[in-house]
Design a protein around this motif. Sequence first.
Motif, short mmCIF file in Angstrom:
data_model
loop_
_atom_site.label_atom_id
_atom_site.label_comp_id
_atom_site.label_asym_id
_atom_site.label_seq_id
_atom_site.Cartn_x
_atom_site.Cartn_y
_atom_site.Cartn_z
N THR A 38 0.81 -1.21 0.00
CA THR A 38 0.00 0.00 0.00
C THR A 38 0.85 1.27 0.00
OG1 THR A 38 -0.16 -0.07 2.42
CG2 THR A 38 -1.93 -1.15 1.16
N GLU A 39 2.10 1.16 0.43
CA GLU A 39 3.02 2.30 0.41
C GLU A 39 4.44 1.77 0.19
OE1 GLU A 39 2.84 5.05 3.68
OE2 GLU A 39 0.74 4.55 4.07
N GLY A 40 5.26 2.60 -0.46
CA GLY A 40 6.68 2.30 -0.57
C GLY A 40 7.05 1.31 -1.64
N GLY A 41 6.08 0.84 -2.42
CA GLY A 41 6.34 -0.11 -3.48
C GLY A 41 5.06 -0.45 -4.19
N GLU A 42 5.18 -1.20 -5.28
CA GLU A 42 4.01 -1.57 -6.08
C GLU A 42 4.02 -3.07 -6.32
OE1 GLU A 42 2.00 -0.64 -10.45
OE2 GLU A 42 3.77 0.49 -9.77
N ARG A 43 2.89 -3.71 -5.99
CA ARG A 43 2.80 -5.15 -6.18
C ARG A 43 2.92 -5.49 -7.66
NH1 ARG A 43 -0.70 -9.65 -6.89
NH2 ARG A 43 -0.45 -11.25 -5.27
N LEU A 44 3.82 -6.42 -7.97
CA LEU A 44 4.00 -6.86 -9.35
C LEU A 44 3.15 -8.07 -9.67
CD1 LEU A 44 7.88 -6.64 -9.87
CD2 LEU A 44 6.12 -5.12 -10.81
N ARG A 45 3.28 -9.08 -8.87
CA ARG A 45 2.61 -10.35 -9.14
C ARG A 45 2.63 -11.19 -7.87
NH1 ARG A 45 7.75 -10.60 -11.15
NH2 ARG A 45 7.10 -9.58 -13.07
N VAL A 53 7.03 -7.31 -4.80
CA VAL A 53 6.76 -5.88 -4.75
C VAL A 53 7.95 -5.13 -5.36
CG1 VAL A 53 6.38 -3.89 -3.25
CG2 VAL A 53 5.30 -6.09 -2.71
N ALA A 54 7.69 -4.33 -6.38
CA ALA A 54 8.74 -3.51 -6.99
C ALA A 54 9.02 -2.31 -6.09
CB ALA A 54 8.31 -3.05 -8.37
N LEU A 55 10.31 -2.11 -5.78
CA LEU A 55 10.73 -1.01 -4.93
C LEU A 55 11.44 0.05 -5.77
CD1 LEU A 55 12.26 -2.92 -1.87
CD2 LEU A 55 9.89 -2.19 -2.22
N PRO A 56 11.46 1.26 -5.29
CA PRO A 56 12.31 2.27 -5.96
C PRO A 56 13.78 1.94 -5.69
CG PRO A 56 11.41 3.15 -3.93
CD PRO A 56 10.74 1.81 -4.13
N ASP A 57 14.64 2.61 -6.38
CA ASP A 57 16.08 2.42 -6.14
C ASP A 57 16.38 2.70 -4.66
OD1 ASP A 57 16.28 1.96 -8.81
OD2 ASP A 57 17.22 3.89 -9.30
N LEU A 58 17.21 1.82 -4.07
CA LEU A 58 17.61 1.99 -2.68
C LEU A 58 19.00 2.61 -2.62
CD1 LEU A 58 16.41 -1.40 -1.10
CD2 LEU A 58 15.18 0.77 -1.25
#
Length: 592
Positions: A38-45, A53-58
Amino acid sequence: MDYACRLDGAQIICTLTSDRDLSAPIFCFSGMSPMTATEGGERLRGKGSFTEVALPDLKAGQPHDVVVEYTHGHRATNRAWLPLGPYLRTRDEVIDLPYQPLGCVPPALPDLGPFDGLPLVPQPQNWVPSGGTVVVTGVQCADKALNAVADLATRRGWRFDGRFPVKIATADMDLDAYQLEITPNSIHITAGSYGGRFYAGITLLTLMQAGRLPCGVITDAPRFGWRGQHLDTARHYYQPRTILDFLDLMALLKLNRFHWHFADDEAFRLQIDSYPELWRKTEICGEGHLLPALFAGAIEAGGSYSKDTARAIIAHAAALNIEVMPEIEAPAHAITITQVFPDTRDPGDNGPETSVQGYQGNCVNPAMPKTWEVLKAIAKEVGALFPFGHLHLGCDELPKDTWMGSPKARALMAEEGLETTQDLQGWTIAKLAGIVARNGQRPAAWEEAAQGSNGGIGHGAILFSWTGQGPGLEAARAGYDVVMTPAQHVYLDMAHSADPDDWGASWAAFISLADTIDWDPVPDPALADKIIGVQGTFWSEFTTEDNQIWPMLMPRILGVAVKAWQINDIHADDLARLAVSYRAIWPVETPL
């Protein structure tokens, strides 16, 4: 890489702090059921409870929070619901996150003082003390059943074999019944079966752990012939040694049916010869395998049981007067089959059905010839391996509207005069049960197998009532033999309490020790001859290490034993008093 995770109401906050820059990492984990970010990433599959969950660059040294929640109406309740086996996948590597499996903290038992009676679970039908006690450090074991008790004692680090005289007499008694007379000079056992002599020995062994034996006469017999405990080894692979310890615990509590659940969506763990690809492709789950790392505390986990291992488990159980009932899964909970054998599904099926665990396509299609080819072979080979002569076929949790989008299934329904999903399920499980019966085994299934316009499974099957007692009572009225295993009382994978620091599932209830006996297995006396037993159940979705099961089972399995054996009720406070003594008999912190 630092990783921490905590509950915040319905949300789970995962904090990742990388020791280096990472480009487009993917956060991978499983849980008790499907999850989303729900925050900090986007569910891929996802697949089942496994989520990516896809995350932004760390950026190195900069903490990043990912907030995840359960879908399908579930809510995180305690630590067991935190992401299992988390890791990061990048273009170049897989990074294991420092997951620390904690398991259940054994609940504190109240100090209610000593129990006024024999320190035995289950309690005997009748006890007539004659006065006095006798010191017995070991008894003569010139009997096969008593030798089995002595072997169990040796495995537990106790002594049972010795010189104190034991005299054994045979009499016409009910199965597993016995009379045990303890005198200052000898012990007298009267029984009509191996089980009766064995349970007399178990009673002696247990009393010996308390010190001096009380003199008197115990007359005892079980209420039910089916006194069971289930173990799910599909979601978690337990080492064979753990299963043998599990059987020893059952025997100490006079339980006599081991329901071995080695096949489910997540794995098929018996090494069958007819379709070796079934277990070879599913025994290990994780990154790069057919199925992802479901319900694991690692990126890769699993195993399977050879036939020789199964035979050793069966032999160990038999010495303990325990029969082993295997379970195969049909028509649902079968994604292992549908993944390995795609032609068990109709390629034209466009139905949206999804299981409660989040799987799509986890049901074999009864209109496909391959389905029957595979199920017939599995049923024949598995059934032949287990001498008990009972084969559990599953038949639970069929997703809503399964097969309704399959042209082939629709054609079969028209041909057979079936209208609903439940009708086709009943037709399917009845056909499979007929195959099992012709193979010489008695079929068994979960309560849903009674559904359908044709009356369900038939073929003299035993049904296991799990969502509550209602379906079991209905099945009994329809003529089925029923084993009561209501989730609200004897599902031992449920958390003990609502405390967020507890451990376990919660969809059915929070189950305390008192809850395990706060029910009547036969609420309708008119059905007493159709309700044939009581069984505890343990599912392994959150079990990441073998030793996590003991504080979940103990002391609550004592309640299962009480309801399965005793005719007379016991007060919850007295069960708690007895549980204190059984902590010394089976310490949850140090299983063998």
